[in-house]
Motif scaffolding. Sequence first.
Motif, PDB file in Angstrom:
ATOM      1  N   LEU A  67       2.429   9.374  -5.956  1.00  0.00           N
ATOM      2  CA  LEU A  67       3.052  10.675  -5.723  1.00  0.00           C
ATOM      3  C   LEU A  67       4.113  10.972  -6.775  1.00  0.00           C
ATOM      4  N   ARG A  68       4.893   9.945  -7.133  1.00  0.00           N
ATOM      5  CA  ARG A  68       5.907  10.139  -8.185  1.00  0.00           C
ATOM      6  C   ARG A  68       5.247  10.463  -9.521  1.00  0.00           C
TER       7      ARG A  68
ATOM      8  N   ASP B 123       0.841  -1.208   0.000  1.00  0.00           N
ATOM      9  CA  ASP B 123       0.000   0.000   0.000  1.00  0.00           C
ATOM     10  C   ASP B 123       0.872   1.253   0.000  1.00  0.00           C
ATOM     11  N   ARG B 124       1.924   1.224   0.807  1.00  0.00           N
ATOM     12  CA  ARG B 124       2.830   2.383   0.855  1.00  0.00           C
ATOM     13  C   ARG B 124       3.530   2.556  -0.493  1.00  0.00           C
ATOM     14  N   ARG B 125       3.946   1.453  -1.112  1.00  0.00           N
ATOM     15  CA  ARG B 125       4.609   1.527  -2.411  1.00  0.00           C
ATOM     16  C   ARG B 125       3.663   2.126  -3.461  1.00  0.00           C
ATOM     17  N   THR B 126       2.406   1.722  -3.411  1.00  0.00           N
ATOM     18  CA  THR B 126       1.418   2.256  -4.352  1.00  0.00           C
ATOM     19  C   THR B 126       1.231   3.760  -4.152  1.00  0.00           C
ATOM     20  N   ASN B 127       1.151   4.181  -2.888  1.00  0.00           N
ATOM     21  CA  ASN B 127       0.989   5.610  -2.592  1.00  0.00           C
ATOM     22  C   ASN B 127       2.188   6.421  -3.080  1.00  0.00           C
ATOM     23  N   LEU B 128       3.391   5.892  -2.845  1.00  0.00           N
ATOM     24  CA  LEU B 128       4.598   6.595  -3.297  1.00  0.00           C
ATOM     25  C   LEU B 128       4.662   6.653  -4.818  1.00  0.00           C
TER      26      LEU B 128
ATOM     27  N   GLU C 238       5.912  13.738 -11.642  1.00  0.00           N
ATOM     28  CA  GLU C 238       6.364  13.650 -13.031  1.00  0.00           C
ATOM     29  C   GLU C 238       5.443  14.433 -13.956  1.00  0.00           C
ATOM     30  N   ALA C 239       4.137  14.337 -13.694  1.00  0.00           N
ATOM     31  CA  ALA C 239       3.179  15.073 -14.518  1.00  0.00           C
ATOM     32  C   ALA C 239       3.356  16.583 -14.347  1.00  0.00           C
TER      33      ALA C 239
END
Length: 306
Positions: A259-260, A251-256, A264-265
Amino acid sequence: MAIVSTSTSAFFERSRTNLKDLRAQTETLQSQLSSGNKLSRSSDDPVAASRLRSLSRLESLSNIDKSNSQRANADLTLADATLSDMSDALIRAQELATQAASDSISSDQRASIGRELDSIYSTLMTLANARDSNGHALFGGESSGDAYALDGSGNPVYVGTTTSGTLPLGEGQTVARSLTGPEFLNFSVGGTPTDLLSVVKNLGAALQGAAADPAGAANDGLEALKAGLDSLTTGQTVVGTRLAWIELTADRRTNLSQLRSTEEADIGSTDIASTAASLQEALLVLEASQASFTKLANLSLFNNLS
């Protein structure tokens, strides 16, 4: 005459430069609209380009961590299911031992129970040698072969490594992908070390005549079977905790990652509305500049002399 020539040349040179810059600006805006990217090369904005490269590397590392997380999740899920199957088999063994401990059944009935316990022992051996998602020993640590083998006397012996392999989950976090057999199959009964496989094997043999008092052996076996079930339950708790930890880090990896993607956008993606408006403005200015240049270029001082 030289002054007039120099001024005219400078006028045309400035006009060409200005028109060239305007065309380059419109081409850049058109490229941003078509590609969706603000930057066509690093020199457009070195700081932004560097940050985009950093974000891309972080995303690549995150994908590796995701792959490790998926493998660990698969192996621990297999371990959890296998431990559940072992628990079911052990509960049946307890039921049989309870029947065998009764004085109301015959020796032949105890022998029949012993044969069913032999079948349960074979099932437990098969489960103890289950394979992980890569085809290696699920409960054998880093061993690629079986976790358990039989010694010269036919007794089960652990032949795996002392620890299970660990997999990185990112940000310095790791998780053990399984348990080793001794972590949940070995326990003590009355201070005496033993293991679940030997308990079931020996109880089956005792009920088939290997013990002078089969009923007493069945009664003693109940305590060992209960301790074995408690050990299996503890193993399942450990596995469940690790699965929960994997889910938390995922879940934390998905949130990060989200955010990336947002960063990037913000840094590298084209704002369609703003860019389209800027392009329209640049085209208008270019068109007006071209018209003005054409009109001014046709003017001559001699046109004003009578």
